[in-house]
Write an enzyme that holds these catalytic residues in place. Structure first.
Site, PDB file in Angstrom:
ATOM      1  N   CYS A  82       0.897  -1.020   0.032  1.00 48.98           N
ATOM      2  CA  CYS A  82       0.015  -0.225  -0.094  1.00 48.98           C
ATOM      3  C   CYS A  82       1.060   1.340  -0.036  1.00 48.98           C
ATOM      4  O   CYS A  82       1.687   1.624  -0.922  1.00 48.98           O
ATOM      5  CB  CYS A  82      -1.078  -0.034   0.966  1.00 48.98           C
ATOM      6  SG  CYS A  82      -2.383   1.048   0.883  1.00 48.98           S
ATOM      7  N   HIS A 169      -3.640  -5.368   0.600  1.00 56.19           N
ATOM      8  CA  HIS A 169      -2.942  -5.771   1.928  1.00 56.19           C
ATOM      9  C   HIS A 169      -3.016  -7.531   1.878  1.00 56.19           C
ATOM     10  O   HIS A 169      -4.103  -7.958   2.239  1.00 56.19           O
ATOM     11  CB  HIS A 169      -3.768  -5.267   2.928  1.00 56.19           C
ATOM     12  CG  HIS A 169      -3.465  -3.964   3.215  1.00 56.19           C
ATOM     13  ND1 HIS A 169      -2.653  -3.296   3.722  1.00 56.19           N
ATOM     14  CD2 HIS A 169      -4.196  -2.943   2.575  1.00 56.19           C
ATOM     15  CE1 HIS A 169      -2.495  -1.813   3.865  1.00 56.19           C
ATOM     16  NE2 HIS A 169      -3.609  -1.767   3.115  1.00 56.19           N
ATOM     17  N   GLU A 171      -1.616  -9.360   3.974  1.00 63.98           N
ATOM     18  CA  GLU A 171      -1.506  -9.616   5.669  1.00 63.98           C
ATOM     19  C   GLU A 171      -2.986  -9.956   6.061  1.00 63.98           C
ATOM     20  O   GLU A 171      -3.074 -10.488   7.064  1.00 63.98           O
ATOM     21  CB  GLU A 171      -0.845  -8.641   6.179  1.00 63.98           C
ATOM     22  CG  GLU A 171      -1.344  -7.344   6.480  1.00 63.98           C
ATOM     23  CD  GLU A 171      -1.222  -6.273   5.558  1.00 63.98           C
ATOM     24  OE1 GLU A 171      -1.472  -5.046   5.683  1.00 63.98           O
ATOM     25  OE2 GLU A 171      -0.848  -6.728   4.288  1.00 63.98           O
TER      26      GLU A 171
END
Length: 524
Positions: A82, A169, A171
């Protein structure tokens, strides 16, 4: 620690700890550092890889978090996520713009077969976006390897220089196969062997404790929570009788919890340590009499704990070390790790008893996340009911009783909570036995609280005027946000019936449907 590691450089992203946890799930050690970390320190650490987190700023604005271009010239693999991806492009000659609309939430994405991080993954998938700015032009030498309908450059890479940038993202669990992408980066691109495992951590840490402590005496305030219990077990394995655990039972624990802790660490337990249980219930109830304001209750409970602990420490005599159950989120949230983390001052970081004479502290869990602490507990042979305890606030039931705390109210909430948790666990177990998996409604945290409200009821032929109990259950990934769990109605009916029939002083039960935000998980 002398081992391979990946470092996360934090630019203020809300998911910084999540990034580090995902890396560790790949059996690779990972630490979080502020973007202010000096590049010479990075060179000295010589990490196997570097991950740049997201953040709330625009990378081209003055005073926005940044980093020297040299970072991308070290020859160390770098993954920008990001804001980290935008910063990489900005520094290397790409173009970042602020469009009219951002991109948020679950988003359909297309991956290129050339994408190293997307190796062996489906070309069409779903990712989690949370950005306003976006990359308009990739830097020279970079290949675009993913796009969405509103983001033409959702991922780009320079394989030769081992530089990777993703606008989404990976994660976050909402990104399908996100953990595999991080695995492909840390184990594939970075070449990490994956040696970070809890059995080796236990062995190495026991050696480190023995080296630090020598023949000194260690004192631990044992709360009975996951962190302090695992710490006690780890220290017991390392130094045995050199450890003294002081367990202050303030009368605000869950039902049978004090006896469970003593059963594991006391004279009949499996650990050869000095265990002191202080039954301070009446002392606490006296201090809390007439107090209704939540923060005042918290302060009294915390201050009284320190006083009781210090009194017991004086009886023990001189100690050399004070042990603390500090874990990695405590360090990060206290501003000692990443940039986004100055959220609160944690009780385990910077808060020490003033009148206990010791020369140093022992914090062997300070590099672990909570799930890793639990794994260490299992490795050390602790029972499941200790290792998998639900989160429990430091002030205990004191903040699950709205209004004044009394012995009667504690009894009510202990009994109601025990019934509630027992029925939820029973229903979940039966579901798993029938379907081979945990029910989708299974909450991450569930408990009973006592409202400060009495209501009229009828039991038998008599009118009652008793307390109302509220039961709460939430599903959450990170406890930062949470939704009410959809526990089956028949389970809630059983809970209601048992509480009203078995807990004297209760004639009404509510189920709390409030999400977080706007509510908090705890009542006070």
């Amino acid at each position: 620690m002398d081992q391979e590691k990946v470092i996360v450089i934090d630019f203020g992203g809300q998911y910084n700890q999540l990034v580090a946890r995902r890396v560790r799930e790949c059996n690779v050690y990972c630490e979080i550092y502020s973007y202010k970390i000096d590049i010479e320190k990075i060179k000295e650490m010589n990490p196997k890889g570097i991950i740049l987190t997201g953040g709330p700023n625009s990378c081209y604005e003055e005073n926005s978090p940044s980093y020297r271009k040299e970072l991308f010239e070290l020859g160390i693999p770098v993954l920008g996520i990001c804001y980290g991806a935008q910063l990489m492009m900005h520094k290397l000659g790409g173009k970042v713009i602020t469009p009219e609309v951002g991109e948020y939430g679950k988003t359909e994405i297309t991956y290129s077969a050339n994408g190293v991080m997307f190796k062996d993954l489906p070309s069409e998938s779903v990712c989690w976006m949370s950005h306003f700015d976006r990359i308009a032009e990739a830097a020279p030498g970079f290949e675009v390897v993913a796009h969405t309908a509103d983001c033409p450059i959702a991922a780009t890479q320079n394989v030769e220089k081992k530089l990777y940038a993703v606008q989404f993202h990976p994660e976050v669990l909402h990104t399908k196969n996100g953990t595999q992408m991080i695995y492909n980066f840390v184990r594939g691109v970075c070449g990490c062997a994956g040696t970070w495992k809890m059995d080796s951590f236990v062995k190495n840490t026991i050696d480190e404790i023995r080296e630090q402590v020598g023949d000194g005496k260690v004192l631990l305030a044992l709360s009975g929570g996951v962190d302090s219990s695992v710490l006690a077990a780890l220290l017991a394995k390392a130094i045995g009788k050199q450890l003294t655990c002081v367990f202050v039972d303030h009368g605000l624990l869950r039902k049978n919890e004090g006896d469970e802790v003593e059963g594991v660490f006391g004279k009949d337990g499996s650990f050869d340590i000095n265990f002191v249980r202080v039954n301070a219930q009446e002392r606490y109830y006296s201090k809390l009499a007439g107090v209704t304001e939540p923060e005042r209750k918290r302060k009294i409970i915390g201050e009284e704990f320190i006083r009781v602990f210090e009194e017991e420490a004086k009886k023990i005599g001189k100690v050399d070390f004070l042990a603390q159950g500090t874990i990695y989120p405590d360090v990060v949230e206290s501003g000692l790790g990443g940039e986004s983390a100055v959220i609160k001052s944690h009780h385990n970081v910077g808060g020490l008893p003033e009148h206990v004479d010791f020369k140093d502290i022992v914090e062997p869990l300070r590099n672990l996340f909570k799930d890793e602490v639990r794994k260490v507990g299992l490795e050390l042979g602790l029972p499941d009911y200790l290792v998998f305890r639900q989160p429990f606030p430091g002030p205990g039931l004191g903040i699950r009783i709205i209004g004044e705390v009394t012995a009667e109210k504690v009894r009510i909430v202990q009994d109601a909570d025990w019934i509630y948790r027992s029925e939820v666990e029973k229903a979940a177990k039966e579901y798993k036995e029938a379907h081979g998996e945990e029910p989708s409604w299974m909450p991450n945290q569930y408990f009973a609280a006592l409202t400060n409200m009495r209501s009229v009821g009828v039991m038998g032929d008599e009118r009652t005027y008793d307390y109302a109990v509220a039961v709460r259950a939430v599903r959450t990934v990170d406890f930062m946000t949470a939704e009410a769990a959809e526990i089956p109605f028949e389970v809630l009916q059983t809970v209601m019936s048992r509480i009203i029939n078995e807990v004297k002083g209760v004639n009404r039960v509510f189920y709390d449907l409030t999400s977080k935000p706007p509510g908090t998980i705890e009542f006070e």
